[in-house]
Design an enzyme around this catalytic site. Sequence first.
Site, short mmCIF file in Angstrom:
data_model
loop_
_atom_site.label_atom_id
_atom_site.label_comp_id
_atom_site.label_asym_id
_atom_site.label_seq_id
_atom_site.Cartn_x
_atom_site.Cartn_y
_atom_site.Cartn_z
N ARG A 252 1.10 -1.47 0.21
CA ARG A 252 -0.32 0.47 -0.33
C ARG A 252 1.03 1.17 -0.19
NH1 ARG A 252 -2.53 0.75 5.53
NH2 ARG A 252 -1.05 2.48 5.88
N HIS A 256 -3.73 4.66 5.33
CA HIS A 256 -5.17 3.72 5.10
C HIS A 256 -6.02 4.40 4.13
CE1 HIS A 256 -7.76 1.32 6.75
NE2 HIS A 256 -8.45 2.16 7.50
N TYR A 265 3.66 5.94 11.57
CA TYR A 265 3.98 4.03 12.58
C TYR A 265 4.85 3.87 11.03
CZ TYR A 265 0.19 3.37 8.54
OH TYR A 265 -0.76 4.23 7.94
#
Lengths: 354, 340
Positions: A252, A256, A265
Amino acid sequence: MKVRYPLFQIIDKDGNLTNQKYEDKLTGDKAKLLYYHMTRIRTYDQKGVALQRQGRIGTYVPFAGQEASQVGSALALADDDWMFPTYRDHGASLTFGADLDRMLLHWNGRMEGCLPSRKKNILPASIPIATHLPHAAGAAMAETYKGTNNAAIAYFGDGATSEGDFHEGLNIASVFKAPVVFFNQNNGFAISLPVERQMNSETIVQKSEAYGIQGVRVDGMDVFAVHIAVQEALERARNGEGPTLIEAVTIRFGAHTTADDPSKYRDQEKINRMRDEVDPILRLERFMTMNGMWDEEWVKQINAVIKDEINTAIEAMESYKKPDVAIMFDHVFEKPTWTIEQQRQNLLRVGGRK
Amino acid sequence: MVMSKELAESRSAVKTNSLTVIQAINNGLNVMLGKDKHTLILGEDVGKNGGVFRATDGLQEKFGENRVVDTPLSEAGFVGAAVGMAFNGLRPIVEIQFLGFIYPAFEQIATHVTRTRTRTLGHYNLQMVIRAPYGSGVRSPEIHSDSVEAFFAHMPGIKVVCPSNAYDAKGLLIAAIEDPDPVLFLEPMRLYRGKREDVPEAKYSVELGKGKLVEQGDDVTVLAWGAMMPVALTATEQMRQHGITCDVIDLRTLYPLDKDIISESVQKTGRVVIVHEGHETGGVGSEIISIINNTSFLYLRAPMERVTGFDVPVPLFALENDYLPTPERVSQAIRKVVNF
C-alpha cells in the site's frame, strides 16, 4: 526454513520474464487490457484523493500500489461470478464492472452509491473486517446447489486473517468444497500494525493447509502472475476442487485512508523512494517496452478516454439530485413497519434538516 | 381461551393433528421444504440427528443432505453462509441450537442480515429465518437459558417473532419463511413438549406483527409472549377467583409490536402488567410502556408494572425458578395496579 510456498511470479520488477511456462499467455492484447485497467483505476484513485483534499467527497480509501492485484484478479472472473470486495477493493469492483458514478456517490456518503452494479454480481464494500468471507462461501454454495458453473471471489487484507470470520469462512467453504477464491492482499499493514505483529505465521498462504485447501502465494505487483493464479483457482473451483487461498504480496503506497498519516507508524519516505522501482504499472510498461508492445499513441489515447470517463462521472456525482431523507426509511423492510412509517412521517412533517 | 367463531369453524373443516409445539415446528418446516426447492435448512446437528430438540427430525431423510445441511460448529460461518445463499436467491432457514449460542453470529446479524436491504436500496433482500430455542426453566447449563429478544428487537431490519403454542408456532413459522425480510424466530423451549393443540395439516400462516387476545377481562391488561403465557394465564385465573378479570394478550411478534391490540385493551382497562423473562432494563417491556405512553396515557389509572427476569445473568438452574417470573409475582403486580 524450507520455503513451502514460493512466490509465484511471471515477470520481475524490471519487466523480465522469469517464468517461461506462461510465455504464450503474455500476448500484446492481454498486456494492453491489463495496462488499460490498471491505468484507469490509478487515475481514478489519484482523483479520489484529490477530491477528498478539496472537500468534494468524504474520507477516501486509496489503493495505489495494489492495482496489479485488483485488476489481475478481477479480469479473471466470468460474467456471472460473484465479487465480495472490501472498502479498499473498489479498483477490483470497477474493473469487474461496478458503475463509476455510483462508486463516487458512495465516497460522497450517498446511500445511492451502494446500489450494486447494473450488470454484475458485485456486493457493496464490506466494512466489517472478514465478515463477507462466509457470504462468498454461501453464494458459492448456492451456485453448486443450483448446479451452475459460477464461482465467487472474496477480497480481504492481512489484518482480516486474524478475525474469526476468516476462519469460519474458509472452514465452511472447504467442508462443502464451495467454488470460491479467497483472495488476500497482504500489503504489510493493517492501518498501523505490521503483518509481523498481526500473526506469528511466516506467510498467510500457509493457513490454507489448515483447511485442506489449495494455497498460492503470488507476487501481487505482477499483474500477469495474479491474473493467472486467480484464473487457475477459478478453474479448480469450477471443476469441483473447492476453494483456494491466494496471498498476493503487495504494497500500500499511501495511507490507510485520507484520514490516516502513515509516517506515524512506518518509514513513509522509504516507501515513497522505492515506489517507481516496485510500481506494478511501471513493471508492466517495462515488460511491454522490452517486448515491442508499447505504443505511445495508444497510451495517449487511453489516458484521454480515462480522463474523460472520470470527469464525466465526477460531474454526474456532483450534479446528482439532493438526497431525499425518505430513502433511509424506504428500504429497511419491503413494507415499512408502523414504527418506521411513523418516524418517517414525523421527520417529514417537521421538515428535517434545513 | 377465546377463539373466534370463524377460526373455530375453519379449524373444524380442515384435517388437523394433535401436536406439541416442537412437532408443529417440525411440521411447518416439512411443509415449507416440500413447497419450495429454494428453501433449505442449515445448522448444527440438524441433519442425521434431527436437531438437539428434534425440530428437524426426519427432514434430512426426506429431503436429502443438500436441503437439510449439517454445518460445522460455526454460528458466524453458517449464518454468514446463509446470507451469501440469500444474496443468491436461496431461502435459508438457520437453526441456532440455543439463543445463547447466537453471540458469535451477532456481528453477522447486526452488520449484514439486518442491513443488506437498506445498504443495497432493495437490490438484495435476505429472505431468511433464524430459529432459536430460548429461555430458562428446563434445567439446562449456563448460557443455554438466555432470553435476549430485546437485542434483536432493537436492531433495525429484522422482525422478531415468538409463538407460545403449537398452532401459532406453525403458522408464524410459515409466515416468517414466506416473509421477504429476515426474521428471528424464538422458540420457547420450556413449552416445546407441553400442551398439544389441534394443528391443521396443510399450510397456513399467522400474520406477523399481530398479537392475540387470549383471555378477556375488564380490570387489567396483561401482556406476555412465549413461555410467559402459561405463567400469565395461571395468575389471571387465580385473580378471576378474586373477582379481578384481565385481558391477556399474547403479543406473538416483538418487532414490530402490535400497537393497536395493546392500546385498544389498555384504553378499556386503564391498568397494565407486562410479563417477560428477559432482563428488565431495556427489555421489550420498556418499549411496550413507551407505546402505551404515546397512545393511551390519559386512560391510565395506575402506573404500569413489569414482572421480568432480573438485571443479572440468568443463574444456573438451581435458582432458575427464582429468576423467572412466577404466577405469584404476576398476581402481586395485578393486585398492585388494581389497588393503586
